[in-house]
Design a protein around this motif. Structure first.
Motif, mmCIF file in Angstrom:
data_model
loop_
_atom_site.group_PDB
_atom_site.id
_atom_site.type_symbol
_atom_site.label_atom_id
_atom_site.label_comp_id
_atom_site.label_asym_id
_atom_site.label_seq_id
_atom_site.Cartn_x
_atom_site.Cartn_y
_atom_site.Cartn_z
ATOM 1 N N SER A 133 -69.685 30.078 -36.182
ATOM 2 C CA SER A 133 -68.724 29.131 -35.792
ATOM 3 C C SER A 133 -69.020 28.560 -34.384
ATOM 4 N N ILE A 141 -55.071 25.561 -32.931
ATOM 5 C CA ILE A 141 -55.609 26.319 -33.866
ATOM 6 C C ILE A 141 -56.376 27.476 -33.418
ATOM 7 N N ILE A 171 -54.488 30.998 -38.092
ATOM 8 C CA ILE A 171 -55.103 31.075 -39.363
ATOM 9 C C ILE A 171 -55.313 32.496 -39.692
ATOM 10 N N MET A 212 -53.856 22.654 -41.481
ATOM 11 C CA MET A 212 -55.297 22.705 -41.649
ATOM 12 C C MET A 212 -55.945 21.536 -42.599
ATOM 13 N N TYR A 271 -55.514 18.590 -40.110
ATOM 14 C CA TYR A 271 -56.380 18.546 -38.852
ATOM 15 C C TYR A 271 -57.711 19.350 -39.054
ATOM 16 N N GLY A 272 -57.861 19.655 -40.192
ATOM 17 C CA GLY A 272 -59.331 20.402 -40.380
ATOM 18 C C GLY A 272 -60.275 19.436 -41.299
ATOM 19 N N PRO A 273 -61.418 19.861 -41.717
ATOM 20 C CA PRO A 273 -61.874 21.138 -41.219
ATOM 21 C C PRO A 273 -62.089 21.218 -40.046
ATOM 22 N N THR A 274 -62.054 22.450 -39.058
ATOM 23 C CA THR A 274 -62.490 22.377 -37.756
ATOM 24 C C THR A 274 -64.166 22.786 -37.903
ATOM 25 N N ILE A 318 -63.033 27.818 -34.171
ATOM 26 C CA ILE A 318 -61.581 27.880 -33.532
ATOM 27 C C ILE A 318 -62.150 28.564 -32.110
ATOM 28 N N THR A 332 -59.541 25.346 -31.771
ATOM 29 C CA THR A 332 -59.561 23.823 -31.817
ATOM 30 C C THR A 332 -58.156 23.471 -31.267
#
Length: 194
Positions: free
Chosen positions: A14, A84, A118, A148, A151-154, A157, A159
């Motif tokens: 990530s 998040i 999450i 999510m 406001y996702g997908p990120t 994290i 975020t």
């Protein structure tokens, strides 16, 4: 053990994915010259990107860990930072003390931090984390993906999204953001008034 290795690999990927995307984006900006440059105040912080267009933050309603209902649209008039994160994420742990400090310092001036965990293990890991780090801001565990989904997908994290007093998205960041990077932006948005 297998779970820990997999989790570590996902965190690493990530972070790497976010860095690669940031490098690609900067390269494209340099080539085109049309994108706005991000002003960084702290080289140890993820950059805060200013929203390029006026966009109302997507509304949601959730039940917080303390049992209260939180509806984003009811926070109009406040500056809201949505973070998040997860307990197993080292950068999330790193930025938490700064988020707590900012919440405490500006909450009486119309500023609010909302933590959105999450963590799949839910309260069993989030509550001890909050106690260990002295988290005083409202917390939601996004076990059903309510936030999510909006406001996702990120890309990774933590975020962070910052919403101005009028309910518009003003800044966002992927990665740990420091107090030195956040505080001037928060003060700027608080000064805009209602």
């Amino acid at each position: 053990m297998k779970y820990l290795i997999l989790t570590g690999l996902l965190v690493f990927l990530s972070a790497c994915g976010a860095k690669q995307n940031e490098s690609r984006q900067q390269a494209r900006q340099n080539e085109s010259g049309s994108a706005q440059r991000v002003e960084r105040l702290d080289p140890y912080s993820a950059p805060l990107h200013r929203a390029q267009k006026k966009a109302t933050a997507t509304d949601f309603e959730v039940t917080l860990l303390n049992g209260e209902t939180f509806r984003l649209s009811e926070q109009k008039g406040k500056v809201v930072l949505i973070n998040i994160w997860a307990t197993w994420c080292p950068p999330c742990r790193d930025e938490t003390p700064d988020l707590v400090d900012l919440h405490e310092k500006y909450k009486d001036e119309g500023y609010l931090t909302l933590g959105v965990s999450i963590d799949e293990q839910g309260e069993s890991v989030v509550r001890p984390f909050m106690e260990e780090y002295g988290v005083t801001y409202p917390m939601y565990i996004d076990s059903d993906g309510t936030v999510m989904e909006k406001y996702g997908p990120t890309m990774g994290i933590p975020t962070t999204y910052i919403i101005g007093r009028q309910g518009n998205l003003r800044y966002f960041a992927v990665g740990a953001v420091t107090k030195k990077e956040l505080e001037p932006r928060i003060k700027e948005l608080l000064a805009e008034g209602n």
